[in-house]
Design a protein around this motif. Structure first.
Motif, PDB file in Angstrom:
ATOM      1  N   LEU A   1       4.964  80.395  68.839  1.00 27.16           N
ATOM      2  CA  LEU A   1       4.721  81.766  69.305  1.00 27.16           C
ATOM      3  C   LEU A   1       3.223  81.989  69.423  1.00 27.16           C
ATOM      4  N   GLY A   2       2.840  82.773  70.393  1.00 28.26           N
ATOM      5  CA  GLY A   2       1.437  83.134  70.508  1.00 28.26           C
ATOM      6  C   GLY A   2       1.069  84.202  69.494  1.00 28.26           C
ATOM      7  N   ARG A   3      -0.206  84.438  69.368  1.00 29.04           N
ATOM      8  CA  ARG A   3      -0.681  85.438  68.424  1.00 29.04           C
ATOM      9  C   ARG A   3      -0.118  86.836  68.717  1.00 29.04           C
ATOM     10  N   PRO A   4      -0.034  87.234  69.985  1.00 32.36           N
ATOM     11  CA  PRO A   4       0.346  88.629  70.239  1.00 32.36           C
ATOM     12  C   PRO A   4       1.843  88.927  70.190  1.00 32.36           C
ATOM     13  N   GLN A   5       2.683  87.911  70.290  1.00 28.98           N
ATOM     14  CA  GLN A   5       4.107  88.183  70.475  1.00 28.98           C
ATOM     15  C   GLN A   5       4.833  88.513  69.180  1.00 28.98           C
ATOM     16  N   VAL A   6       5.820  89.391  69.308  1.00 27.65           N
ATOM     17  CA  VAL A   6       6.762  89.657  68.226  1.00 27.65           C
ATOM     18  C   VAL A   6       7.899  88.653  68.309  1.00 27.65           C
ATOM     19  N   GLN A   7       8.308  88.404  69.529  1.00 25.63           N
ATOM     20  CA  GLN A   7       9.352  87.409  69.756  1.00 25.63           C
ATOM     21  C   GLN A   7       9.278  86.943  71.206  1.00 25.63           C
ATOM     22  N   LYS A   8       9.705  85.707  71.421  1.00 22.89           N
ATOM     23  CA  LYS A   8       9.633  85.152  72.770  1.00 22.89           C
ATOM     24  C   LYS A   8      10.869  84.295  73.042  1.00 22.89           C
ATOM     25  N   PHE A   9      11.452  84.511  74.206  1.00 22.96           N
ATOM     26  CA  PHE A   9      12.528  83.650  74.672  1.00 22.96           C
ATOM     27  C   PHE A   9      12.026  82.883  75.881  1.00 22.96           C
ATOM     28  N   ASP A  10      12.123  81.584  75.832  1.00 25.20           N
ATOM     29  CA  ASP A  10      11.795  80.793  77.006  1.00 25.20           C
ATOM     30  C   ASP A  10      13.077  80.458  77.744  1.00 25.20           C
TER      31      ASP A  10
ATOM     32  N   GLU B   1      10.372  74.349  81.098  1.00 29.39           N
ATOM     33  CA  GLU B   1      10.134  75.792  81.000  1.00 29.39           C
ATOM     34  C   GLU B   1       9.779  76.389  82.358  1.00 29.39           C
ATOM     35  N   THR B   2      10.508  77.422  82.722  1.00 26.50           N
ATOM     36  CA  THR B   2      10.189  78.122  83.968  1.00 26.50           C
ATOM     37  C   THR B   2       9.933  79.606  83.750  1.00 26.50           C
ATOM     38  N   HIS B   3      10.365  80.117  82.609  1.00 23.67           N
ATOM     39  CA  HIS B   3      10.212  81.544  82.330  1.00 23.67           C
ATOM     40  C   HIS B   3       9.851  81.734  80.863  1.00 23.67           C
ATOM     41  N   SER B   4       9.183  82.823  80.591  1.00 28.27           N
ATOM     42  CA  SER B   4       8.809  83.125  79.223  1.00 28.27           C
ATOM     43  C   SER B   4       8.829  84.633  79.035  1.00 28.27           C
ATOM     44  N   ALA B   5       9.767  85.085  78.200  1.00 29.14           N
ATOM     45  CA  ALA B   5       9.979  86.530  78.030  1.00 29.14           C
ATOM     46  C   ALA B   5       9.505  86.964  76.652  1.00 29.14           C
ATOM     47  N   SER B   6       8.529  87.859  76.624  1.00 30.44           N
ATOM     48  CA  SER B   6       7.925  88.253  75.348  1.00 30.44           C
ATOM     49  C   SER B   6       7.952  89.749  75.155  1.00 30.44           C
ATOM     50  N   ARG B   7       8.026  90.126  73.888  1.00 28.37           N
ATOM     51  CA  ARG B   7       7.758  91.534  73.578  1.00 28.37           C
ATOM     52  C   ARG B   7       6.646  91.588  72.551  1.00 28.37           C
ATOM     53  N   PHE B   8       5.874  92.645  72.620  1.00 26.63           N
ATOM     54  CA  PHE B   8       4.608  92.708  71.889  1.00 26.63           C
ATOM     55  C   PHE B   8       4.515  93.889  70.937  1.00 26.63           C
ATOM     56  N   HIS B   9       5.520  94.756  70.958  1.00 24.62           N
ATOM     57  CA  HIS B   9       5.367  96.051  70.280  1.00 24.62           C
ATOM     58  C   HIS B   9       4.058  96.683  70.754  1.00 24.62           C
ATOM     59  N   ASP B  10       3.246  97.255  69.839  1.00 19.88           N
ATOM     60  CA  ASP B  10       2.054  97.959  70.345  1.00 19.88           C
ATOM     61  C   ASP B  10       0.785  97.103  70.268  1.00 19.88           C
ATOM     62  N   PHE B  11       0.975  95.793  70.124  1.00 21.24           N
ATOM     63  CA  PHE B  11      -0.175  94.895  69.930  1.00 21.24           C
ATOM     64  C   PHE B  11      -1.154  94.945  71.104  1.00 21.24           C
ATOM     65  N   GLN B  12      -0.611  94.846  72.312  1.00 21.19           N
ATOM     66  CA  GLN B  12      -1.466  94.926  73.497  1.00 21.19           C
ATOM     67  C   GLN B  12      -1.885  96.375  73.745  1.00 21.19           C
ATOM     68  N   ALA B  13      -0.933  97.283  73.576  1.00 19.44           N
ATOM     69  CA  ALA B  13      -1.186  98.693  73.887  1.00 19.44           C
ATOM     70  C   ALA B  13      -2.324  99.249  73.047  1.00 19.44           C
ATOM     71  N   ARG B  14      -2.388  98.804  71.787  1.00 15.88           N
ATOM     72  CA  ARG B  14      -3.442  99.262  70.895  1.00 15.88           C
ATOM     73  C   ARG B  14      -4.796  98.793  71.405  1.00 15.88           C
ATOM     74  N   ARG B  15      -4.843  97.551  71.862  1.00 15.07           N
ATOM     75  CA  ARG B  15      -6.109  97.037  72.401  1.00 15.07           C
ATOM     76  C   ARG B  15      -6.473  97.709  73.713  1.00 15.07           C
ATOM     77  N   LEU B  16      -5.456  98.043  74.481  1.00 16.67           N
ATOM     78  CA  LEU B  16      -5.694  98.592  75.820  1.00 16.67           C
ATOM     79  C   LEU B  16      -5.889 100.105  75.807  1.00 16.67           C
ATOM     80  N   GLY B  17      -5.554 100.750  74.679  1.00 21.19           N
ATOM     81  CA  GLY B  17      -5.589 102.210  74.672  1.00 21.19           C
ATOM     82  C   GLY B  17      -4.516 102.756  75.584  1.00 21.19           C
ATOM     83  N   LEU B  18      -3.348 102.172  75.473  1.00 22.93           N
ATOM     84  CA  LEU B  18      -2.230 102.515  76.352  1.00 22.93           C
ATOM     85  C   LEU B  18      -1.255 103.381  75.551  1.00 22.93           C
ATOM     86  N   ARG B  19      -1.270 104.683  75.797  1.00 19.60           N
ATOM     87  CA  ARG B  19      -0.539 105.598  74.922  1.00 19.60           C
ATOM     88  C   ARG B  19       0.335 106.563  75.707  1.00 19.60           C
ATOM     89  N   TYR B  20       1.167 107.284  74.976  1.00 15.29           N
ATOM     90  CA  TYR B  20       1.974 108.336  75.593  1.00 15.29           C
ATOM     91  C   TYR B  20       2.138 109.478  74.603  1.00 15.29           C
TER      92      TYR B  20
END
Length: 424
Positions: free
Chosen positions: A325-334, A347-366
RNA sequence: GGAGAGGUGGCAGAGUGGUCGAAUGCGGCGGUUUGCUAAACCGUUGUACUGGGGUAAACCCGGUACCGGGGGUUCGAAUCCCCCCCUCUCCGCCA
């Protein structure tokens, strides 16, 4: 990035994450440094408060009073800048540590050191048994005049390629087919900048850490994207969205550039591992809710599977283990597609979820219904990446006479053609 | 590449050294009025960090920071100086 408060309050959880992901970060140092800086900041705030309060008297004083106060405040001012300098000296180390702390993997992420310990979840479709000796995609591509890697090496070096004739058309067909599927599924198609700034790279967590894999512009500031995930996820960075806008579904279309440093001698034949390719990427921004994230993770995985099924390609889905797993991912399905020349799944696809790991860095809020401001969750998955997908496409659909059958779903994008046959 | 103008709150737009987190308008939210809607009127309305009260929630009272980014001058900077980034206009070049 994790919430510093979370790290402070759960150092053991963070250390476990580091262990599971085989990432080395000095969490104790981070917590100590954070505490030290908080102490300084608190003292500094008290000083500033006094400074501000007394400065307010200044306009109402006589000339002599001003001079006296000015002298007094000079002392305070010096103390303030002293504290600020102390903070500034510690900042880079804290930021460096903070940026390197990995996200917490989900409990259902299997333990394991690398991709050999990923756990297969399901196989779909049956690898074809050939009644003749199948060619690999390079032989097919060459004999059908779809692919030229030799001349590509001449003008662009290793890991380059030309797609020609139906090879070029097939790439556009499969990309467009994939994009249309996503649009029909409610995703906004996006054609994106290929050169992005460092904020976008850091925000999506490709930096720091990914410097070796990304092309950096030297004459100008900027990085070539390795995936449209970067500009698409960063699209709303720095914004506060309205909860009613979520989830936001976007499908990015771009070329992708990867240095593939450290892979010398690996996957050198053909077009499996190359420096430049085309990809449609699916990105979802949703509410800060683990269950919702999980739901959309399943959705984006489903889109990829549907597309492979329509392309009539056998594949399997693996649950990526902690060490892979990469540093940012919570979970990944290849998703790995059957490639006859490899006699295995690639490997042809890689599906990841990050929770707010990227959003926090990006200032991506709602802003939610209660008026609270929260960080979004982000997710992404490949829709289709070409020319890698051409490998299973050509190899699985080849015929004894050396031709290749075009799967039905692509025919509308190939002027109705059903086959790619030898020229002349 | 050359010349000029500008970047202020969700948006528009004032503010040129202190009482400015920032006038005013629009929008949003709450209310009054109204048969309903509209209009009008009144109130309210940034983010992050932080101290205290409160049940770790809601909420209340304080503090600090933030006027594109970074640095400087000053007791004090949205306001003055320097560097950088971005946007716009004109010229040049090019697709």
């Amino acid at each position: 990035m994790l919430d510093p408060k979370f790290i402070r309050e759960n150092p053991d959880v963070v250390k476990d994450a580091c262990r599971k992901k085989r990432i080395d970060v000095d969490v104790d140092r981070l917590v100590a440094l954070d505490g030290e800086m908080r102490d300084i900041r608190r003292k500094l705030e008290t000083l500033k408060a006094e400074q501000n309060a007394r400065s307010k008297q200044m306009p109402s004083l006589s000339a002599e009073g001003k001079a006296a106060l000015r002298a007094e405040l000079k002392v305070l001012s010096d103390q303030v800048s002293e504290g600020q300098n102390a903070l500034k000296a510690l900042e880079p180390e804290l930021e460096g540590l903070l940026l390197r702390v990995p996200n917490i993997p989900a409990p259902e992420v299997p333990d394991g050191k690398d991709d050999t310990e990923n756990v297969e979840l399901r196989k779909v479709g049956t690898p074809r048994v050939f009644e003749f000796t199948p060619k690999d995609h390079v032989e097919l591509g060459t004999s059908l005049d779809l692919l030229d890697t030799e001349r590509a090496a001449k003008i662009a070096g290793s890991r380059s390629y030309f797609l020609k004739n139906e090879g070029a058309l097939l790439e556009l067909a499969v990309l467009r087919f994939a994009l249309d599927h996503m649009v029909a599924s409610g995703f906004t198609p996006m054609i994106v900048p290929h050169i992005v700034n460092e904020d976008a790279m850091r925000g999506t967590a490709y930096l720091p850490g990914g410097e070796e894999q990304a092309y950096q512009l030297t004459r100008d500031d900027g990085w070539l994207i390795g995936t449209s995930e970067v500009p698409v996820t960063a699209y709303h960075s720095g914004e506060i969205l309205n909860a009613s806008q979520l989830p936001i579904r976007m499908a990015g279309w771009s070329s992708c550039y990867r240095r593939e440093a450290g892979t010398y001698g690996k996957d050198t034949r053909g077009i499996y591992r190359i420096h430049q390719f085309m990809k449609v990427e699916q990105v979802i921004l949703c509410r800060n809710d683990a269950e919702e994230s999980r739901k959309y993770h399943a959705e984006i995985l489903g889109h990829a599977e549907t597309i492979l099924q329509k392309l009539e390609l056998p594949y399997r889905v693996v649950n990526v283990c902690g060490g892979d797993l990469g540093r940012p991912q919570v979970q990944k399905f290849d998703v790995e597609t059957w490639m006859p020349s490899r006699n295995g799944y690639g490997e042809t696809h890689s599906a990841s979820r990050f929770h707010d790991f990227q959003a926090r860095r990006l200032g991506l809020r709602y802003r939610d219904e209660n008026g609270d401001v929260k960080f979004c969750h982000t997710l992404n998955n490949t829709v289709i990446a070409s020319p890698r997908i051409l490998i299973p496409l050509l190899e699985n659909h080849q015929n004894a006479d050396g031709s290749v059958t075009i799967p039905e779903c692509l025919r509308p994008y190939m002027n109705g053609r059903t086959k790619i046959g030898p020229k002349g």
